[in-house]
Design an enzyme around this catalytic site. Structure first.
Site, PDB file in Angstrom:
ATOM      1  CB  CYS A 113      -1.073   0.095   1.259  1.00 69.52           C
ATOM      2  SG  CYS A 113      -2.176  -1.361   1.176  1.00 69.52           S
ATOM      3  CD  GLU A 131       9.857 -12.504  -7.701  1.00 69.02           C
ATOM      4  OE1 GLU A 131       9.523 -11.705  -6.465  1.00 69.02           O
ATOM      5  OE2 GLU A 131      10.647 -12.256  -8.277  1.00 69.02           O
ATOM      6  CE  LYS A 133      13.337 -11.887  -9.702  1.00 67.25           C
ATOM      7  NZ  LYS A 133      13.890 -11.718  -8.361  1.00 67.25           N
ATOM      8  NE  ARG A 189       4.646   1.589   0.179  1.00 66.34           N
ATOM      9  CZ  ARG A 189       5.665   1.245   0.941  1.00 66.34           C
ATOM     10  NH1 ARG A 189       7.117   1.596   0.406  1.00 66.34           N
ATOM     11  NH2 ARG A 189       5.766   0.930   2.115  1.00 66.34           N
ATOM     12  CG  HIS A 233      16.911 -38.109  -3.381  1.00 70.02           C
ATOM     13  ND1 HIS A 233      17.362 -39.121  -3.050  1.00 70.02           N
ATOM     14  CD2 HIS A 233      18.317 -37.406  -3.327  1.00 70.02           C
ATOM     15  CE1 HIS A 233      18.697 -39.344  -2.927  1.00 70.02           C
ATOM     16  NE2 HIS A 233      19.388 -38.479  -3.113  1.00 70.02           N
ATOM     17  CE  LYS A 240      11.711  -3.076  -5.384  1.00 65.89           C
ATOM     18  NZ  LYS A 240      12.206  -4.534  -5.782  1.00 65.89           N
ATOM     19  CG  ASN A 246       1.310   0.431   4.547  1.00 74.09           C
ATOM     20  OD1 ASN A 246       0.913  -0.765   4.289  1.00 74.09           O
ATOM     21  ND2 ASN A 246       2.604   0.957   4.269  1.00 74.09           N
ATOM     22  N   GLY A 247      -1.042  -0.785   6.581  1.00 74.50           N
ATOM     23  CA  GLY A 247      -0.704  -1.788   7.788  1.00 74.50           C
ATOM     24  C   GLY A 247      -1.970  -2.673   7.951  1.00 74.50           C
ATOM     25  CD1 TRP A 264      -0.148  -6.296  -2.962  1.00 75.72           C
ATOM     26  CD2 TRP A 264      -0.437  -6.970  -0.965  1.00 75.72           C
ATOM     27  NE1 TRP A 264       0.325  -7.558  -2.976  1.00 75.72           N
ATOM     28  CE2 TRP A 264      -0.215  -8.124  -1.655  1.00 75.72           C
ATOM     29  CE3 TRP A 264      -0.903  -7.022   0.657  1.00 75.72           C
ATOM     30  CZ2 TRP A 264       0.071  -9.439  -1.001  1.00 75.72           C
ATOM     31  CZ3 TRP A 264      -0.635  -8.337   0.952  1.00 75.72           C
ATOM     32  CH2 TRP A 264      -0.017  -9.188   0.380  1.00 75.72           C
ATOM     33  CD  GLU A 314      16.666 -13.967  -7.185  1.00 71.65           C
ATOM     34  OE1 GLU A 314      16.085 -14.464  -6.190  1.00 71.65           O
ATOM     35  OE2 GLU A 314      16.111 -12.940  -7.708  1.00 71.65           O
TER      36      GLU A 314
HETATM   37  C1  G6P Z   1       8.555  -9.028  -1.697  1.00 70.77           C
HETATM   38  C2  G6P Z   1       9.265  -8.484  -3.093  1.00 70.77           C
HETATM   39  C3  G6P Z   1      10.310  -9.443  -3.159  1.00 70.77           C
HETATM   40  C4  G6P Z   1      11.611  -9.451  -2.168  1.00 70.77           C
HETATM   41  C5  G6P Z   1      10.875  -9.748  -0.789  1.00 70.77           C
HETATM   42  C6  G6P Z   1      11.566  -9.261   0.371  1.00 70.77           C
HETATM   43  O1  G6P Z   1       8.161 -10.480  -1.844  1.00 70.77           O
HETATM   44  O2  G6P Z   1       8.290  -8.634  -4.129  1.00 70.77           O
HETATM   45  O3  G6P Z   1      11.193  -9.112  -4.655  1.00 70.77           O
HETATM   46  O4  G6P Z   1      12.695 -10.030  -2.357  1.00 70.77           O
HETATM   47  O5  G6P Z   1       9.582  -8.959  -0.645  1.00 70.77           O
HETATM   48  O6  G6P Z   1      11.973  -7.745   0.612  1.00 70.77           O
HETATM   49  P1  G6P Z   1      13.028  -7.137   1.060  1.00 70.77           P
HETATM   50  O7  G6P Z   1      12.763  -5.702   0.780  1.00 70.77           O
HETATM   51  O8  G6P Z   1      12.895  -7.546   2.665  1.00 70.77           O
HETATM   52  O9  G6P Z   1      14.331  -7.544   0.592  1.00 70.77           O
END
Ligand code: G6P
Length: 608
Positions: free
Chosen positions: A2, A488, A485, A27, A504, A603, A100-101, A74, A481
């Protein structure tokens, strides 16, 4: 998650708020709205969907200066809908809030308020805030917010507006970010500095429990008891050009290409005149690194993968065990910590709620904490005992790219530094290694400059619905990772697995339509990886290898080979990461996905 913005000043208020929302859209983007003081009342417009859905409604809003609040959501409580979008109004439409929260006790509060005659219009936790303030309002918004907030359990950054107090915004903060932007004859309140960066770089970070009253030429911060509070004004360390696309079609692509800079900037200026590696931030004596006998990384998402990578690097350079925990699980494990255990929180935003909780647990146990964060002045940076900044600059794309590589640079630095300070690494080794790390900048540029094969692979496999990424040793976290990616931003199911573990379980999934991406550089596990590739081939699954330039042998057992420059084995993740990010990017684009704002993701995740 948010994004909230408040503005008071002479600029066209609706346009200024909307501009702030655009900057904060990373956000959250399931619904959005604005509330503006107008003709003695408050005019609210809001809409389900992202900002493109809200924009057409802006036309009939006042074009002149004024005061207002805005929100991009969000969803946590209540589905994404126009009714649940913020701002929310009190019963008489005289007070508005954006938030936000999460308000944990909202049901209990809502029952009480309803029994006292309040009528709710949404299914959100937020709406109780505005009704509580209404109940306490006697002509002074700041006082009403001060009276209401102690009844709230949970987290909030909230900005209020009253129709009866023209030109006044009131903000409150607990565990969700809220910053004050200080202009000339105008002021802002926002979830992040990006919202006002085009207008001012002077800012104040509010702390937990702060209440703030803002007009166009004044601001005052109080604590919950009404006592006045001093907070430092700081200068945002980058300007508005850093948050524009700069000719790229998407932020993600721009940020992928900014990696040589992010890598270099994070490493830069670390050598002292006496030829020792210096991390000034860690020299303030808040903990003695020679006393540390255990390190635990805590992090989420991409930051978790950078932390896992850190373990491989550090254990090679140090004599103490390194553990890595997913922040949200750390708490349940309730690990026994003591003052000799260093807890390292890795986070791009420095605001992730799960990681924040892990830091607080560590502090409660008396363990020293170190934050590796990208956002200067963020909550984690402020609450930890030490901070090591990644200098990646602002990252707008929801999927982390350049901040991942900057985190990797930071964990290499940290490993070297700890090894040096504990007397385990010779100064010459440290100096030489730092130079090697700096030289990788050129190798990253090479990868970014030659993307034909990556694009061809993306084109060939973009319609597949499953992918397996395999790696061993230090390339295993990178396999995770790369899979993250891809899932996502393209919504393809993908898993990152340690290659040795494939037999396994995952091997049962393989078939000719299930591509496997094998991270197989020339390193000590090359032959073992080759064995795994053969196992995949025997199940007729296509293999895309990511291999060392010049390795002709690998061609014979793979459908496609993405070559990366030759580097020392421990540096392969640094040159492979950009290639794998680009692979995910092109697959997602070919599938028509919005790479900057993937569905359901935010994010910065400020809820647990
Ligand atoms: C969210 C974002 C990710 C990020 C994760 C941790 O899920 O979409 O891209 O890696 O949060 O965020 P941070 O700000 O703690 O790295």
């Amino acid at each position: 998650m948010c994004g909230i913005v408040g503005y008071t000043g002479p600029r066209p208020v609706a346009a200024t708020l909307f501009h702030g929302l655009r900057r904060l859209e990373y956000r959250g983007y399931d619904s959005a709205g604005l509330g503006i003081q107008e003709d003695g009342g408050i005019r609210v417009i809001k809409r389900r969907g992202n900002l493109d859905h809200l924009e057409p409604l802006l036309g009939d809003l006042p074009g002149e200066g004024g005061t207002g609040i805005a929100h991009t959501r969000w969803a946590t409580h209540g589905v994404p809908s126009t009714e649940n979008a913020h701002p929310h109004l009190d019963c008489r439409g005289r007070i508005a809030v954006v938030h936000n929260g999460i308000i944990e006790n909202y049901q209990e509060l809502e029952r009480g308020l309803t029994s006292r005659g309040h009528r709710f219009r949404s299914r959100t936790d937020t709406e109780v805030l505005v009704h509580l303030v209404e109940e306490n309002y006697r002509g002074d918004l700041l006082e009403a917010v001060r009276a209401a907030m102690p009844k709230i359990r949970g987290t909030y950054a909230a900005v209020f507006l009253s129709a009866d107090e023209p030109g006044v915004l009131v903000g409150a903060r607990k565990d969700s970010p809220l910053l004050l932007g200080l202009g000339e004859g105008e002021n802002f309140l926002a979830s992040a500095t990006l919202a006002f960066l085009d207008f001012t770089r002077r800012a104040v970070s509010l702390e937990n429990g702060d209440l703030v009253r803002v007009t166009d030429d004044d601001w005052v911060i109080l604590d919950i008891n009404g006592g006045s509070v001093e907070r430092k004004v700081f200068e945002v360390p980058f300007d508005a050009t850093a948050v524009q696309k700069g000719g790229y079609s998407d932020f993600m692509l721009k940020e992928i290409h900014e990696q040589p800079q992010a890598w270099m900037d994070t490493l830069r200026g670390r050598m002292s005149p006496g030829n020792r590696l210096r991390i000034e931030e860690l020299e303030e004596d808040r903990f003695d690194l020679r006393e540390i006998n255990r390190i635990i990384f805590v992090s989420c998402g991409t930051s978790y993968h950078a932390s896992l990578l850190g373990r491989y690097v550090m254990e090679g350079w140090m004599d103490i065990p390194v553990e890595v925990d997913i922040s949200s699980e750390f708490y349940y494990r309730a690990p026994k910590l003591d003052p000799r255990c260093l807890v390292v929180a890795v986070s791009q935003s420095g605001e992730t709620a799960d990681t924040m909780s892990a830091v607080r647990w560590a502090k409660r146990c008396g363990a020293p904490t170190l934050a590796v964060v990208n956002v200067v002045g963020s909550m984690m940076a402020r609450e930890s005992d030490g901070v090591l900044y990644t200098h990646a600059g602002p990252e707008i794309g929801v999927a982390a790219t350049k901040t991942f590589l900057a985190q990797v640079a930071a964990v290499y630095l940290l490993g070297l530094y700890l090894g040096q300070e504990r007397g385990l690494l010779e100064p010459e080794f440290v100096r030489h290694t730092l130079r090697e790390l700096e030289d990788l900048t050129g190798r990253i540029e090479e990868v970014l400059g030659d993307t034909d094969t990556v694009e061809r692979c993306a084109d060939k496999y973009c319609r597949c619905e499953d992918f397996l990424f395999l790696g061993r040793n230090i390339n295993y976290p990178l396999a995770m990772e790369a899979a993250l990616k891809l899932k996502e931003i393209s919504y393809i199911h993908a898993e990152g697995y340690p290659a040795g573990e494939m037999k396994h379980g995952p091997i049962a999934l393989l078939h000719p339509g299930f591509p496997v991406v094998a991270l197989i550089p020339r390193d000590s596990v090359y032959e073992k990886m080759k064995g795994n590739v053969e196992e995949v081939r025997a199940r007729q699954a296509p293999v895309i290898a990511v291999a060392t330039q010049g390795d002709a042998e690998i061609r014979s057992c793979c459908e496609e080979v993405i070559y990366v420059p030759e580097v020392k084995p421990q540096y392969y993740p640094v040159v492979m990461a950009p290639a794998l990010q680009l692979f995910a990017y092109h697959v997602a684009k070919m599938r028509g996905c919005n790479v900057d704002q993937p569905r359901n993701l935010a994010k910065t995740v400020t809820v647990e």
